[in-house]
Design a protein around this motif. Sequence first.
Motif, PDB file in Angstrom:
ATOM      1  N   CYS A  32       0.800  -1.229   0.000  1.00  0.00           N
ATOM      2  CA  CYS A  32       0.000   0.000   0.000  1.00  0.00           C
ATOM      3  C   CYS A  32       0.833   1.279   0.000  1.00  0.00           C
ATOM      4  N   ALA A  33       2.051   1.196   0.505  1.00  0.00           N
ATOM      5  CA  ALA A  33       2.856   2.399   0.748  1.00  0.00           C
ATOM      6  C   ALA A  33       3.304   3.116  -0.515  1.00  0.00           C
ATOM      7  N   SER A  34       3.205   2.492  -1.661  1.00  0.00           N
ATOM      8  CA  SER A  34       3.592   3.199  -2.884  1.00  0.00           C
ATOM      9  C   SER A  34       2.568   4.276  -3.243  1.00  0.00           C
ATOM     10  N   CYS A  35       1.359   4.170  -2.703  1.00  0.00           N
ATOM     11  CA  CYS A  35       0.333   5.196  -2.944  1.00  0.00           C
ATOM     12  C   CYS A  35      -0.100   5.916  -1.665  1.00  0.00           C
ATOM     13  N   HIS A  36      -0.184   5.188  -0.547  1.00  0.00           N
ATOM     14  CA  HIS A  36      -0.719   5.724   0.711  1.00  0.00           C
ATOM     15  C   HIS A  36       0.378   5.936   1.749  1.00  0.00           C
ATOM     16  N   VAL A  38       1.221   5.047   5.156  1.00  0.00           N
ATOM     17  CA  VAL A  38       0.711   3.955   5.976  1.00  0.00           C
ATOM     18  C   VAL A  38       1.138   4.058   7.436  1.00  0.00           C
ATOM     19  N   GLU A  39       1.965   5.036   7.759  1.00  0.00           N
ATOM     20  CA  GLU A  39       2.423   5.253   9.130  1.00  0.00           C
ATOM     21  C   GLU A  39       1.734   6.506   9.689  1.00  0.00           C
ATOM     22  N   LEU A  40       2.015   6.826  10.946  1.00  0.00           N
ATOM     23  CA  LEU A  40       1.400   8.003  11.567  1.00  0.00           C
ATOM     24  C   LEU A  40       1.875   9.320  10.967  1.00  0.00           C
ATOM     25  N   THR A  41       3.054   9.335  10.418  1.00  0.00           N
ATOM     26  CA  THR A  41       3.575  10.579   9.860  1.00  0.00           C
ATOM     27  C   THR A  41       3.775  10.440   8.363  1.00  0.00           C
ATOM     28  N   GLY A  42       3.855  11.549   7.716  1.00  0.00           N
ATOM     29  CA  GLY A  42       4.156  11.557   6.291  1.00  0.00           C
ATOM     30  C   GLY A  42       2.933  11.799   5.427  1.00  0.00           C
ATOM     31  N   LEU A  43       3.223  12.129   4.184  1.00  0.00           N
ATOM     32  CA  LEU A  43       2.183  12.347   3.194  1.00  0.00           C
ATOM     33  C   LEU A  43       2.134  11.156   2.258  1.00  0.00           C
ATOM     34  N   SER A  44       0.990  10.932   1.665  1.00  0.00           N
ATOM     35  CA  SER A  44       0.857   9.851   0.698  1.00  0.00           C
ATOM     36  C   SER A  44       1.671  10.184  -0.546  1.00  0.00           C
ATOM     37  N   PRO A  45       2.418   9.214  -1.082  1.00  0.00           N
ATOM     38  CA  PRO A  45       3.157   9.449  -2.320  1.00  0.00           C
ATOM     39  C   PRO A  45       2.243   9.888  -3.462  1.00  0.00           C
ATOM     40  N   PRO A  47      -0.947  11.985  -4.056  1.00  0.00           N
ATOM     41  CA  PRO A  47      -1.801  12.929  -3.328  1.00  0.00           C
ATOM     42  C   PRO A  47      -3.298  12.582  -3.360  1.00  0.00           C
ATOM     43  N   GLN A  48      -3.730  11.763  -4.318  1.00  0.00           N
ATOM     44  CA  GLN A  48      -5.142  11.367  -4.392  1.00  0.00           C
ATOM     45  C   GLN A  48      -5.457  10.177  -3.483  1.00  0.00           C
ATOM     46  N   SER A  49      -4.429   9.567  -2.899  1.00  0.00           N
ATOM     47  CA  SER A  49      -4.623   8.405  -2.025  1.00  0.00           C
ATOM     48  C   SER A  49      -4.615   8.864  -0.576  1.00  0.00           C
ATOM     49  N   PRO A  50      -5.684   8.579   0.155  1.00  0.00           N
ATOM     50  CA  PRO A  50      -5.752   9.071   1.544  1.00  0.00           C
ATOM     51  C   PRO A  50      -4.720   8.406   2.445  1.00  0.00           C
ATOM     52  N   ARG A  51      -4.257   9.173   3.406  1.00  0.00           N
ATOM     53  CA  ARG A  51      -3.379   8.636   4.444  1.00  0.00           C
ATOM     54  C   ARG A  51      -4.189   7.664   5.295  1.00  0.00           C
ATOM     55  N   PHE A  52      -3.589   6.558   5.688  1.00  0.00           N
ATOM     56  CA  PHE A  52      -4.305   5.576   6.504  1.00  0.00           C
ATOM     57  C   PHE A  52      -4.813   6.200   7.795  1.00  0.00           C
ATOM     58  N   GLU A  53      -4.007   7.062   8.383  1.00  0.00           N
ATOM     59  CA  GLU A  53      -4.416   7.721   9.636  1.00  0.00           C
ATOM     60  C   GLU A  53      -5.681   8.545   9.417  1.00  0.00           C
ATOM     61  N   ALA A  54      -5.777   9.216   8.282  1.00  0.00           N
ATOM     62  CA  ALA A  54      -6.965  10.026   7.994  1.00  0.00           C
ATOM     63  C   ALA A  54      -8.194   9.151   7.773  1.00  0.00           C
ATOM     64  N   VAL A  55      -8.007   7.997   7.171  1.00  0.00           N
ATOM     65  CA  VAL A  55      -9.129   7.083   6.923  1.00  0.00           C
ATOM     66  C   VAL A  55      -9.730   6.601   8.235  1.00  0.00           C
ATOM     67  N   VAL A  56      -8.892   6.119   9.149  1.00  0.00           N
ATOM     68  CA  VAL A  56      -9.419   5.512  10.377  1.00  0.00           C
ATOM     69  C   VAL A  56      -9.881   6.523  11.405  1.00  0.00           C
ATOM     70  N   ARG A 105      -5.453  15.286  14.040  1.00  0.00           N
ATOM     71  CA  ARG A 105      -5.609  16.527  13.301  1.00  0.00           C
ATOM     72  C   ARG A 105      -5.183  16.242  11.863  1.00  0.00           C
ATOM     73  N   PRO A 106      -6.026  16.520  10.885  1.00  0.00           N
ATOM     74  CA  PRO A 106      -5.647  16.237   9.493  1.00  0.00           C
ATOM     75  C   PRO A 106      -4.449  17.049   9.043  1.00  0.00           C
ATOM     76  N   ILE A 107      -3.624  16.420   8.221  1.00  0.00           N
ATOM     77  CA  ILE A 107      -2.486  17.100   7.588  1.00  0.00           C
ATOM     78  C   ILE A 107      -2.918  17.419   6.166  1.00  0.00           C
ATOM     79  N   PRO A 108      -2.841  18.668   5.750  1.00  0.00           N
ATOM     80  CA  PRO A 108      -3.205  18.971   4.363  1.00  0.00           C
ATOM     81  C   PRO A 108      -2.261  18.256   3.407  1.00  0.00           C
ATOM     82  N   GLN A 109      -2.839  17.669   2.360  1.00  0.00           N
ATOM     83  CA  GLN A 109      -2.034  16.975   1.342  1.00  0.00           C
ATOM     84  C   GLN A 109      -1.523  17.981   0.354  1.00  0.00           C
TER      85      GLN A 109
END
Length: 109
Positions: A32-36, A38-45, A47-56, A105-109
Motif C-alpha cells: 500500500c505504501a507506494s500510494c498511501h 501507511v504510518e502516523l507521519t508523512g504524506l501519501s506518495p 496525493p489522491q490516495s488518503p493517508r491511513f491515519e486520515a481514513v481511520v 488533526r488532518p495534515i493537508p495533502q
Amino acid sequence: MTTAACSPIAEADARTADDPVALGHEFAVTRCASCHAVELTGLSPNPQSPRFEAVVNRPGVTQETLVPWLDNSHNFPQDMNFEIAPEDIDHLAAYMMTLQHADFRPIPQ
C-alpha cells in the motif's frame, strides 16, 4: 536428548504469523505504501490516495466498518487494478485501527 534451538528470526516470524496487526503492517508497507502514507507521519506518495491515519480517524470508523470499506475501496478499474484477499483485509484493518487516536488533526495533502 538434544533440542533444536530456534533462531531469533524464526521466532520473530512465528510471532508475526500469529499477530494480525503485524501482518497488516507488513501488508501495508509492501502493498500500500507506494500510494498511501501507511504510518502516523508523512504524506501519501500519491496525493489522491488518503493517508491511513486520515481514513481511520473519520467519524464512525470501527474495525467492523473498515473491513467492508477496504473490501470495496479498490473496485475502480479505471484508476487502479488492485484486489485484497479477505484475510489480508482483516489484518490490514487490524493494523489501520492502531492509527486511530482521539487527538487526530488532518495534515493537508
